[in-house]
Enzyme design. Structure first.
Site, short mmCIF file in Angstrom:
data_model
loop_
_atom_site.label_atom_id
_atom_site.label_comp_id
_atom_site.label_asym_id
_atom_site.label_seq_id
_atom_site.Cartn_x
_atom_site.Cartn_y
_atom_site.Cartn_z
N ARG A 1 -6.47 -6.47 47.71
CA ARG A 1 -6.10 -5.92 48.75
C ARG A 1 -5.61 -6.94 49.88
O ARG A 1 -4.59 -6.51 50.89
CB ARG A 1 -6.82 -4.83 49.44
CG ARG A 1 -6.87 -3.56 48.42
CD ARG A 1 -7.83 -2.40 48.98
NE ARG A 1 -9.00 -2.60 48.92
CZ ARG A 1 -9.96 -1.94 49.10
NH1 ARG A 1 -9.93 -0.60 49.63
NH2 ARG A 1 -11.28 -2.13 48.81
N LYS B 1 0.50 7.52 56.04
CA LYS B 1 -0.80 7.09 56.47
C LYS B 1 -0.62 5.85 57.41
O LYS B 1 0.34 5.01 57.27
CB LYS B 1 -2.08 6.97 55.76
CG LYS B 1 -1.98 5.84 54.93
CD LYS B 1 -3.38 5.45 54.04
CE LYS B 1 -3.24 4.15 53.47
NZ LYS B 1 -4.44 3.85 52.54
#
Length: 295
Positions: free
Chosen positions: A94, A190
Site C-alpha cells: 500500500r 471514501k
C-alpha cells in the site's frame, strides 16, 4: 525437479500447493532465539532443483519479511537452480508511491531486498497496487483470486445478491464477483486523511431491502472501511451483510467493529492463514506456477 519450501507463515497453503502440484516439500528447521531473532535452515540439499519458497508477509510484517529473505538465502545456499518466491500477501504494497515529501518508498525497498536475497521470480496475490510489480527487475506476477472467491460464494444461496465495493477504486473487483454470482454491483466513495489515516464514507442510497449484500475488498485491516459501508447499508434493511476479502489482517478490534456495524459473517482466503480463511487460493497460484515451471 521442483519442490516446495514452506515458510513459517504459510504451512497450510504450502501443503495445499504441494498436493495440487504433486511436489515434494522440503523440511525446514525454523526456530526463534530467546532474543526474538529467527533461525531458518533447509534440511537437506536442493542442488539443481527449482525451489518454490512460500511465505506470506502478514503481521508481524517485518519478522515475516525477514523470514522470507532467510528462506531465499537458505535455498540458494542449498544449491537451488532458481528460487520462485510465492508471497501471497506482500507487506508494504500500500506504500506504492510517495504521497508526502521525503517519505520512504517502502514497497520498492521490499522488492529490491527480495531480488538481492536471490529470488529468480516473484508471485503474489491481488497486490494492492500493480505499480509495485514495476519495482522488480525479476519476473513479477500478480494472481487475481476474486473469481475464486466468487465461485465459493455460490454455495451460500445468496438472495438477490448486491455486491458492494467500499471504495470506488475496487469497483471493478465487485463487478467481477457480481458477474459470477449473477448479481448487481455498486460502490461507495471514501476519503482518507493522509496525515491522520481517518476514513470517511459518503452516504448513498442503494436497492438493498431484503437482499443479501456482499461487501468485497482486497484487504481488511482495521475494518474501518467495511464498518463505514456496513453502517450505511444496515439502515436500508438488507437481509444480511457479508464481508469478503482476499487478505484478512483483522488488526485490533476489526472484527468487533464490523460486527457492531451490521456484518454477520466475515470470509477471507488463505493468503493469510487464520480461522476466517475459508477460501483457498492454492489452485489459482498452482496454475501460474505450473506455467513458470514448464516455461
Amino acid at each position: 525437479m521442483a519442490l516446495i519450501v514452506p515458510g513459517p507463515a504459510s504451512p497450510v497453503l504450502s501443503e495445499r500447493l504441494a498436493q495440487l502440484m504433486s511436489l515434494p516439500r522440503a523440511k525446514v528447521n525454523y526456530r526463534v532465539f530467546p532474543d526474538g531473532e529467527s533461525y531458518i535452515r533447509i534440511e537437506g540439499e536442493v542442488k539443481g532443483d527449482v525451489v518454490v519458497a512460500v511465505q506470506s508477509c502478514s503481521p508481524p510484517q517485518d519478522k515475516r519479511f525477514f523470514e522470507l529473505l532467510q528462506l531465499i538465502d537458505a535455498s540458494t545456499r542449498a544449491g537451488a537452480s532458481r528460487v520462485i518466491v510465492v508471497c501471497p500477501y506482500m507487506a508494504y504494497s500500500r506504500q506504492d508511491k510517495v504521497f508526502l515529501d521525503f517519505e520512504a518508498l517502502s514497497s520498492r525497498i521490499v522488492a529490491k531486498a527480495i531480488e538481492a536475497a536471490g529470488a529468480s521470480s516473484f508471485v503474489t496475490v491481488n497486490i494492492h497496487s500493480d505499480l509495485v510489480l514495476s519495482y522488480f527487475n525479476i519476473k513479477a506476477l500478480n494472481v487475481d483470486a476474486f473469481r475464486v472467491v466468487a465461485r465459493q460464494l455460490l454455495d451460500k444461496d445468496l438472495v438477490r445478491p448486491l455486491i458492494v465495493s467500499p471504495d470506488r477504486k475496487r469497483y471493478p473487483e465487485a463487478q467481477v464477483v457480481a458477474e459470477v454470482l449473477r448479481g448487481e454491483a455498486s460502490f461507495f466513495d471514501k476519503k482518507r486523511d493522509l496525515l491522520t489515516g481517518e476514513i470517511t464514507t459518503e452516504e448513498k442510497m442503494l436497492d438493498v431491502e431484503g437482499r443479501d449484500v456482499v461487501i468485497v475488498d482486497d484487504i481488511i485491516s482495521t475494518g474501518g472501511t467495511i464498518a463505514n459501508a456496513a453502517r450505511i447499508l444496515s439502515k436500508q434493511k438488507p437481509k444480511r451483510i457479508i464481508a469478503v476479502c482476499i487478505h484478512g489482517l483483522f488488526v485490533g478490534d476489526a472484527l468487533k467493529k464490523m460486527a457492531e456495524a451490521g456484518v454477520s459473517e466475515v470470509v477471507s482466503t488463505d493468503t493469510i492463514e487464520s480461522e476466517w480463511s475459508k477460501i483457498s487460493v492454492a489452485e489459482a497460484i498452482a496454475e501460474v506456477l505450473q506455467g513458470m515451471l514448464e516455461g
